[in-house]
Design an enzyme around this catalytic site. Structure first.
Site, PDB file in Angstrom:
ATOM      1  N   THR A  26      -3.152  13.086  -5.725  1.00 29.77           N
ATOM      2  CA  THR A  26      -3.004  12.740  -4.250  1.00 29.77           C
ATOM      3  C   THR A  26      -2.502  14.109  -3.757  1.00 29.77           C
ATOM      4  OG1 THR A  26      -2.476  10.486  -4.921  1.00 29.77           O
ATOM      5  CG2 THR A  26      -2.082  11.214  -2.600  1.00 29.77           C
ATOM      6  N   GLU A  66       0.860  -1.302  -0.061  1.00 28.98           N
ATOM      7  CA  GLU A  66      -0.136  -0.003  -0.157  1.00 28.98           C
ATOM      8  C   GLU A  66       0.852   1.296   0.064  1.00 28.98           C
ATOM      9  OE1 GLU A  66      -2.768   1.319  -0.683  1.00 28.98           O
ATOM     10  OE2 GLU A  66      -4.140   1.405   1.150  1.00 28.98           O
TER      11      GLU A  66
END
Lengths: 307, 307
Positions: free
Chosen positions: B181, B128
């Site tokens: 992001t 992740e």
């Protein structure tokens, strides 16, 4: 029934990560009050024992909450209040909250319970505001409902009753020092780091989960306040020594009770809670500061009728 | 067993007041993966379908988490991974988390479960981190354990499984826009008002209580994010219109899924969740932006074996 005697319990507000929204109720310390119907209209405080508090209804916390309720009714009689104060004012274990809930709870019983506990808490908020200069319910709600209470919102008043594990005991030390509310308030940060706030709500969510699942380990790991305690603990002599002694004696965790100066610890089982008391006494007896201590099961019933 | 096919579910992280610490698992959308033991040592990604993702093990989220686990073992064989990607990368419903948990879950099954789900999640965190540039587990934990998961702490990893009321359904809209992001991160405040932080943990504690008590009303009242949503929702076109439409159609509450652009709503019952979907479609079809929608029961099992 024209007269009732009640026990109005002490409470611990904030509960570390639950700053400003959570409280729990104690069993072994609380005020006693007698409420009596009188032909004379109005609210009259006729007797105060234990501590020096004002008799004028509108200057007394019990009186103000009683008046808020009385004025909501239309009665052709009145009430007398006798206060046997056992919770020291300024100790940080909900002294004013006990006074505020006591009068309205007693009156409501004498009247056949026209109001719900939530409604009574709304009246008690008016009394509490006299003492603390702001409307909050994190001592009132646990005093009224017992157990752990989460005050999700004050206006409108939303109280959630959180279950309390059976073997949960509190140990309280009240160092006999005065912390001025203004000083304690001034130490509150206006802004906090986002990452600290996230840690706080992770801990608080975890505390609620631990209480629901009777998981003492999770309760212990969650009893951390990274926001307020680092500031306010400076006002409490030997705070770190007390919390360390408590943990070493087996406590799940500790924190400031209300805005202090009392410090609470939670333990699994009465025996551990007593060990924690002894360990804290050992630590504090060197401090040269007078103190009281209480060990109490979590009181899951809240305020109650004596007799 | 030398080969296994698994379903790795999409997840909703943050869940309004649970920003950065909470997530829940979906049922109706997820990736499929095939994991196969091979004589050849190492981790090899042999097939990717659905979206264009790197085949190099150390550049692929599934590959990195698989490697973290593989390197913890001392095996004289290896694994092949096939990825049938159905969760769109960048959608905000845990696309990278599904990839990260899928490989390690599958390998663990083929090896006879040497690792616990918590340990697998630790490996998945490494994968992740490749996608999100930081170690977090609020999508991974619900994908692995199912239901609602509270990540109390990442290091050490502490995951609390929160019960999920049976009739709870999610409706998700994924507007087909890209949110960078970096842009989404830049909108996060570094500091927040203490009073807002208090509101947030009151809501989060209340959400945990609502989930434990199957109290849909309390769940709905708790689904509020006063800290992050006011900033990040600006990046999602028609966010306010969507959440209003959802509430009007009977949803308990709505919020940003992960860091967006997806928006989740929770409802009691499938019928309401479908009504919410239709109301949101009606609103969004005017926006001139393509979108996907999903209706899903909360998936209480998490990742699972197909076949």
């Amino acid at each position: 029934m024209n007269e009732i005697k009640i026990f109005s319990p002490a409470t611990v507000a904030n509960v570390s990560c639950g700053f400003d929204v959570m409280g729990f109720c104690l069993d072994s310390v609380g005020d006693e009050m007698v409420i009596r119907k009188t032909e004379k209209k109005g609210i009259h405080i006729t007797h105060i024992e234990g501590f020096n508090l004002p008799y004028e209804t509108d200057k007394n916390v019990s009186g103000v909450s009683a008046l808020a309720m009385y004025n909501d009714l239309d009665l052709d009689f009145g009430f007398e209040i006798e206060i046997y104060k056992k919770i020291k004012p300024g100790s940080g274990i909900g002294s004013s909250a006990a006074s505020a809930v006591g009068s309205v709870f007693g009156m409501n019983e004498l009247l056949g319970r026209p109001y719900s506990k939530r409604q009574l808490t709304e009246f008690a908020i008016k009394g509490e505001a006299l003492a603390s200069k702001c409307e909050h319910a994190d001592n009132l709600a646990p005093a009224m409902f017992g157990g752990f209470a989460l005050v999700k919102s004050v206006s409108p008043l939303e109280i959630l009753e959180i279950p309390s594990p059976k073997e949960l005991y509190a140990t309280i030390i009240h160092p006999q020092i005065e912390i001025k509310t203004s000083e304690s308030r001034a130490l509150l940060p206006k802004e906090v780091k986002l990452e600290d706030a996230i840690t706080q709500w992770a801990n608080f969510g975890s505390l609620i989960h631990g209480l629901h699942t009777n998981n003492y380990e999770i309760i212990g790991k969650s009893l951390k306040d990274v926001i307020v305690e680092p500031h306010r603990s400076k006002l409490i002599p030997y705070f770190d020594a007390v919390t360390k002694a408590a943990i070493n004696a087996g406590a799940l965790g500790s924190g400031i009770s209300g805005s202090g100066p009392s410090i609470f610890s939670l333990s699994q089982g009465e025996e551990t809670a007593i060990n924690v008391k002894e360990a804290i006494e050992k630590t504090y007896s060197k401090a040269g500061i007078e103190y009281d201590m209480h060990v109490s099961k979590i009181n899951t019933k809240g305020i109650k009728i004596l007799n």
